[in-house]
Design an enzyme around this catalytic site. Structure first.
Site, mmCIF file in Angstrom:
data_model
loop_
_atom_site.group_PDB
_atom_site.id
_atom_site.type_symbol
_atom_site.label_atom_id
_atom_site.label_comp_id
_atom_site.label_asym_id
_atom_site.label_seq_id
_atom_site.Cartn_x
_atom_site.Cartn_y
_atom_site.Cartn_z
ATOM 1 N N GLU A 1 -7.796 -12.021 -0.953
ATOM 2 C CA GLU A 1 -8.307 -11.421 0.280
ATOM 3 C C GLU A 1 -9.778 -11.773 0.379
ATOM 4 O O GLU A 1 -10.519 -11.621 -0.587
ATOM 5 C CB GLU A 1 -8.200 -9.890 0.267
ATOM 6 N N GLU B 1 -6.603 -4.535 -6.309
ATOM 7 C CA GLU B 1 -8.002 -4.078 -6.336
ATOM 8 C C GLU B 1 -8.214 -2.911 -7.303
ATOM 9 O O GLU B 1 -8.882 -1.940 -6.994
ATOM 10 C CB GLU B 1 -8.475 -3.760 -4.906
ATOM 11 N N HIS C 1 0.866 -1.175 0.000
ATOM 12 C CA HIS C 1 0.000 0.000 0.000
ATOM 13 C C HIS C 1 0.909 1.234 0.000
ATOM 14 O O HIS C 1 1.095 1.868 1.038
ATOM 15 C CB HIS C 1 -0.880 0.039 1.257
#
Ligand code: BMA
Length: 381
Positions: A305, A202, A128
Site C-alpha cells: 500500500e 500493518e 479488515h
C-alpha cells in the site's frame, strides 16, 4: 586431455539442466500448493527482478465517480491497460454479509477475481475483519469505531479468539466463511485460482485490533499460524500465497516483530504512505532491508500500500519511481478510489495526477497487465 575436458564439460551441460540444478527456484511455504500457485510464485519471484508491477485496490469494482461498470477500471481509463495486480477487500465477509464494508458485493468480487485471472493478472486480497471482542459489548455501541477493525479499545481481542479463548468458536465461524469464499474461487476448468492473501496487515501500527500495542508479538504470530493452519491444513486450501505486512518501520528488527515463520509466509510486504518530505529516504531505507531479508529467506516482496503526498503533482515520477526502481520489489499498490457520488474529493492523495502517472506507466521499470500477460504467470513452463 583437452578433448576429455571438452567432453566432460558437454556432459555436465547436458546433465545439469536435466537434473534441474540450473534453475532451482524457491517454492511457496505451502508444500501442497497447487501447480498454478507454485507457477505464480515462480513468476513473481522472477518478475521482481524485471520490474515492478502496478496494483490498485478495488480497481475493477469502482472509481470515485462510477460504481461497477463491466470491464471498467480507473487504471484502464488513464492508461489503456489494466493494473497488473488487482486488489480486493474481504471485510464483513466474516459476518456472513453479502456486501463488504466498502459496499462491494462478494458475488461481484468473485466474478471480478475470475475475470482478472482469465486476463492473466495477479490478485491480492486484504481483510479488515470486525473486532470479535468489542462488537459483542452493546454498551459501547455509541462509540465511533465500535466493533470495527479499527476498534482498539481492548487488548484482549487476539487472546480471546485463539484456542481456549472465549471467542474462539466465533472466530472459527469467521474463518469457515473465509474458507468458503476462497474455495469458491475457481477457474473455468474448476481449478482453484491462486491469490495473495494479506490479512492482519500493518502490525507495526496500533490502529487495528491486531496492532503492535494491542496484542503481543507472540499472540500476533499465533493468530497468523492458527489462520494458516485452519485454511491450509484443516480446509485443504492450497491456492494461497500469504503476505506478511507492516506499516512504516525504520529497522529490520521492528519489521520482523511478530513474524510467524518461513513455513507460513510467502511474501514480505510493507505499507508506506507519503506523509511528507522525508518519505523518499524512509522508503528507500525500508525497501532496502525488506527486500534484502526477502532475498535471504527466498520470499516475494511488495510495497503493498502506498499513496502520494497531498497536492504533489510529480510524486509518481520524482518520489516513487526512483526509489522502487532500486530494489527487487514485486508490486506497488495504491489504495482504492472511494466512490463519492457527490464527486471526487479535491486533492485526494489517492488520485493519480494523470500526466505524472503516465510517466510511471511508460517507464520500462513498471509492469502493467500486458507485460504480465506476456509472462504468462499461471502457465509458465
Ligand atoms: C481503508 C479505508 C476505508 C476502507 C478500508 C478497507 O484504508 O479506505 O475506507 O473501508 O480501507 O478497504
Amino acid at each position: 586431455m583437452k578433448i576429455m575436458k571438452t567432453f566432460n564439460l558437454l556432459l555436465l551441460l547436458t546433465i545439469v539442466p536435466l537434473c534441474g540444478f540450473s534453475e532451482k527456484l524457491p517454492v511457496p511455504a505451502d508444500k501442497k500448493a497447487t501447480k498454478e500457485t507454485v507457477r505464480l510464485f515462480h513468476s513473481l519471484y522472477e518478475l521482481k527482478n524485471k520490474g515492478i508491477m502496478y496494483g490498485h485496490q478495488d480497481d475493477l469494482m469502482y472509481g470515485s465517480t462510477w460504481w461497477y461498470e463491466k470491464d471498467r477500471s480507473d487504471t484502464k481509463d488513464f492508461t489503456g491497460d489494466y493494473s497488473a495486480v488487482a486488489g480486493f477487500e474481504l471485510g464483513h465477509l466474516e459476518l456472513g454479509n453479502e456486501r463488504s464494508l466498502d459496499s462491494v458485493s462478494f458475488a461481484q468480487m468473485t466474478a471480478q477475481i475470475k475475470a482478472h485471472y482469465r486476463r492473466g493478472g495477479v490478485i491480492t486480497i486484504s481483510w479488515h475483519p470486525n473486532n470479535p471482542f468489542t462488537m459483542q459489548i452493546p454498551d459501547t455501541l455509541s462509540r465511533r469505531q465500535y466493533g470495527t477493525a479499527w476498534d482498539v479499545s481492548s487488548k484482549e481481542v487476539v487472546a480471546s479468539i485463539l484456542p481456549g479463548g472465549k471467542n474462539h468458536d466465533l472466530f472459527n465461524t469467521w474463518l469457515e466463511r473465509l474458507a468458503t469464499f476462497f474455495i469458491g474461487l475457481k477457474n473455468d476448468d474448476g481449478k482453484p485460482i491462486p491469490i495473495i492473501f494479506r490479512p492482519y496487515h500493518e502490525h507495526s501500527g496500533s490502529f487495528f485490533w491486531w496492532g503492535t500495542n494491542i496484542c503481543t508479538d507472540v499472540e500476533y504470530a499465533a493468530l497468523w499460524r492458527y489462520t494458516v493452519d485452519f485454511l491450509r491444513d484443516k480446509k485443504n486450501i492450497h491456492n494461497i500465497l500469504y503476505a506478511y505486512n507492516t506499516d512504516r518501520v525504520t529497522s529490520l528488527e521492528q519489521y520482523m516483530r511478530g513474524y510467524p515463520g518461513d513455513d507460513i509466509i510467502d511474501m514480505l510486504s510493507i505499507d508506506m504512505y507519503d506523509r511528507g518530505a522525508q518519505f523518499g529516504g524512509e522508503l528507500d531505507n525500508a525497501l532496502g532491508f525488506v527486500t534484502r531479508e526477502a532475498t535471504t529467506r527466498n520470499k516475494l516482496t511488495a510495497l503493498s500500500e502506498t499513496g502520494g503526498r497531498r497536492g504533489m503533482s510529480d510524486w509518481w515520477s520524482t518520489v516513487l519511481l526512483p526509489v522502487v526502481s532500486k530494489y527487487p520489489v514485486g508490486y506497488v499498490l495504491t489504495w482504492r478510489h472511494a466512490y463519492r457520488p457527490q464527486g471526487p474529493r479535491m486533492g485526494n492523495p489517492n488520485q493519480p495526477f494523470p500526466d505524472d502517472f503516465m510517466i510511471f506507466y511508460k517507464s520500462p521499470r513498471s509492469l502493467f497487465l500486458k507485460e504480465v500477460q506476456e509472462a504468462n504467470v499461471y502457465k509458465r513452463k
